[in-house]
Design a protein around this motif. Structure first.
Motif, PDB file in Angstrom:
ATOM      1  N   VAL A 168      16.941   1.667  -3.523  1.00  0.00           N
ATOM      2  CA  VAL A 168      15.989   2.556  -4.153  1.00  0.00           C
ATOM      3  C   VAL A 168      15.489   3.624  -3.214  1.00  0.00           C
ATOM      4  N   THR A 169      14.941   3.246  -2.112  1.00  0.00           N
ATOM      5  CA  THR A 169      14.304   4.263  -1.152  1.00  0.00           C
ATOM      6  C   THR A 169      14.989   5.109  -0.814  1.00  0.00           C
ATOM      7  N   GLN A 170      16.796   4.825  -0.386  1.00  0.00           N
ATOM      8  CA  GLN A 170      17.595   5.753   0.204  1.00  0.00           C
ATOM      9  C   GLN A 170      17.870   6.712  -1.117  1.00  0.00           C
ATOM     10  N   ALA A 171      17.925   6.483  -2.205  1.00  0.00           N
ATOM     11  CA  ALA A 171      18.183   7.265  -3.105  1.00  0.00           C
ATOM     12  C   ALA A 171      17.026   8.258  -3.547  1.00  0.00           C
ATOM     13  N   ILE A 172      15.830   8.014  -3.204  1.00  0.00           N
ATOM     14  CA  ILE A 172      14.799   8.760  -3.185  1.00  0.00           C
ATOM     15  C   ILE A 172      14.768   9.810  -2.196  1.00  0.00           C
ATOM     16  N   ALA A 173      15.043   9.342  -1.089  1.00  0.00           N
ATOM     17  CA  ALA A 173      14.885   9.893   0.169  1.00  0.00           C
ATOM     18  C   ALA A 173      15.879  11.190   0.276  1.00  0.00           C
ATOM     19  N   LEU A 174      17.403  10.765  -0.398  1.00  0.00           N
ATOM     20  CA  LEU A 174      18.319  11.781  -0.231  1.00  0.00           C
ATOM     21  C   LEU A 174      18.039  13.035  -1.563  1.00  0.00           C
ATOM     22  N   ALA A 191       8.526  -1.206  -9.382  1.00  0.00           N
ATOM     23  CA  ALA A 191       9.064  -2.498  -9.267  1.00  0.00           C
ATOM     24  C   ALA A 191       9.090  -3.086  -7.825  1.00  0.00           C
ATOM     25  N   VAL A 192       9.467  -1.930  -6.813  1.00  0.00           N
ATOM     26  CA  VAL A 192       9.488  -2.365  -5.593  1.00  0.00           C
ATOM     27  C   VAL A 192       8.091  -3.125  -5.019  1.00  0.00           C
ATOM     28  N   ALA A 193       7.015  -1.935  -5.515  1.00  0.00           N
ATOM     29  CA  ALA A 193       5.554  -2.569  -5.222  1.00  0.00           C
ATOM     30  C   ALA A 193       5.152  -3.985  -5.546  1.00  0.00           C
ATOM     31  N   LEU A 226       0.819  -1.107  -0.137  1.00  0.00           N
ATOM     32  CA  LEU A 226      -0.021  -0.002   0.105  1.00  0.00           C
ATOM     33  C   LEU A 226       0.794   1.271  -0.108  1.00  0.00           C
ATOM     34  N   SER A 227       1.928   1.214   0.526  1.00  0.00           N
ATOM     35  CA  SER A 227       2.678   2.481   0.929  1.00  0.00           C
ATOM     36  C   SER A 227       3.424   2.795  -0.478  1.00  0.00           C
ATOM     37  N   PHE A 228       3.735   1.867  -1.195  1.00  0.00           N
ATOM     38  CA  PHE A 228       4.549   1.796  -2.330  1.00  0.00           C
ATOM     39  C   PHE A 228       3.502   2.564  -3.485  1.00  0.00           C
ATOM     40  N   ASP A 229       2.441   1.954  -3.494  1.00  0.00           N
ATOM     41  CA  ASP A 229       1.222   2.372  -4.270  1.00  0.00           C
ATOM     42  C   ASP A 229       0.989   4.104  -4.220  1.00  0.00           C
ATOM     43  N   ARG A 230       0.929   4.343  -3.060  1.00  0.00           N
ATOM     44  CA  ARG A 230       0.873   5.751  -2.705  1.00  0.00           C
ATOM     45  C   ARG A 230       2.280   6.550  -3.049  1.00  0.00           C
TER      46      ARG A 230
END
Ligand SMILES: [Fe+2]
Ligand SMILES: [Fe+2]
Length: 190
Positions: free
Chosen positions: A130-136, A35-37, A17-21
């Motif tokens: 993936v999420t670390q790169a988006i966060a940064l 891809a993660v979702a 759900l969180s990746f869809d959002r």
């Protein structure tokens, strides 16, 4: 084992759900997040498959409630903070799964169990990247690391409630929880 998998499984549902959002909130990272979702949906199905083959166990309700609230907290804040929390969570899941897969633990014999846990661990390691790169790209290191540290703290509180299940599997809860409590030095730093 069934109780531990249920704890991991409640994370997979929430993660889908969180990746869809997040895909809607951070359209620039749409494909990576999609891809993660997809991975999370596969994890969910794999864990359900394992659970169906393991002897059933009464749920550890307190740990499950605490774990669900950790996941609920992940849905708050801007995409950068959400991704920081997910990177902190998925990297902790890698640590946890590596602890479970270590030689000498008492995982029940069950054909695909280890292979599934290994696959999930490897996928989660990719999700961290993936999420670390988006966060940064979306936040300052200090704020991101503070959100990640808070997530790890809440996660340790939830997992402490499953200490007996760790011990039953031959996993030292103190050592594992200490490893999860500490945010890796390099996480969420550019
Ligand atoms: Fe997952
Ligand atoms: Fe993940």
């Amino acid at each position: 084992m069934a109780r531990m998998l249920s704890l991991l499984g409640c994370g997979e549902e929430a993660a889908c759900l969180s990746f869809d959002r997040l895909q809607r909130m951070a359209p620039a990272a749409h494909d990576a997040l999609a891809a993660v979702a997809r991975d999370e949906r596969v994890h969910d199905a794999l864990l359900r498959g394992l659970l169906a083959r393991l002897p059933p166990a009464g749920p550890n309700s307190r740990a499950l409630v605490a774990m669900r609230s950790v996941h609920k907290g992940l849905g708050q804040g801007d995409p950068g903070l959400q991704c920081a929390g997910i990177a902190a969570l998925d990297s902790a899941v890698c640590t946890l799964l590596s602890g479970m897969l270590r030689r000498g633990t008492h995982l029940p014999w069950h054909g695909p169990l280890r292979a599934v846990l290994r696959k999930i661990r490897d996928d989660e390691a990719r999700h961290v990247a993936v999420t670390q790169a988006i966060a940064l790209r979306n936040g300052e290191t200090n704020k991101l690391r503070a959100a990640a540290a808070q997530l790890r703290h809440d996660l340790v509180v939830a997992l402490t409630l499953a200490g007996n299940d760790f011990e039953a599997l031959g996993i030292d809860p103190d050592r594992t929880l200490a490893a999860i409590a500490g945010l890796p030095t390099g996480l969420l730093r550019s």
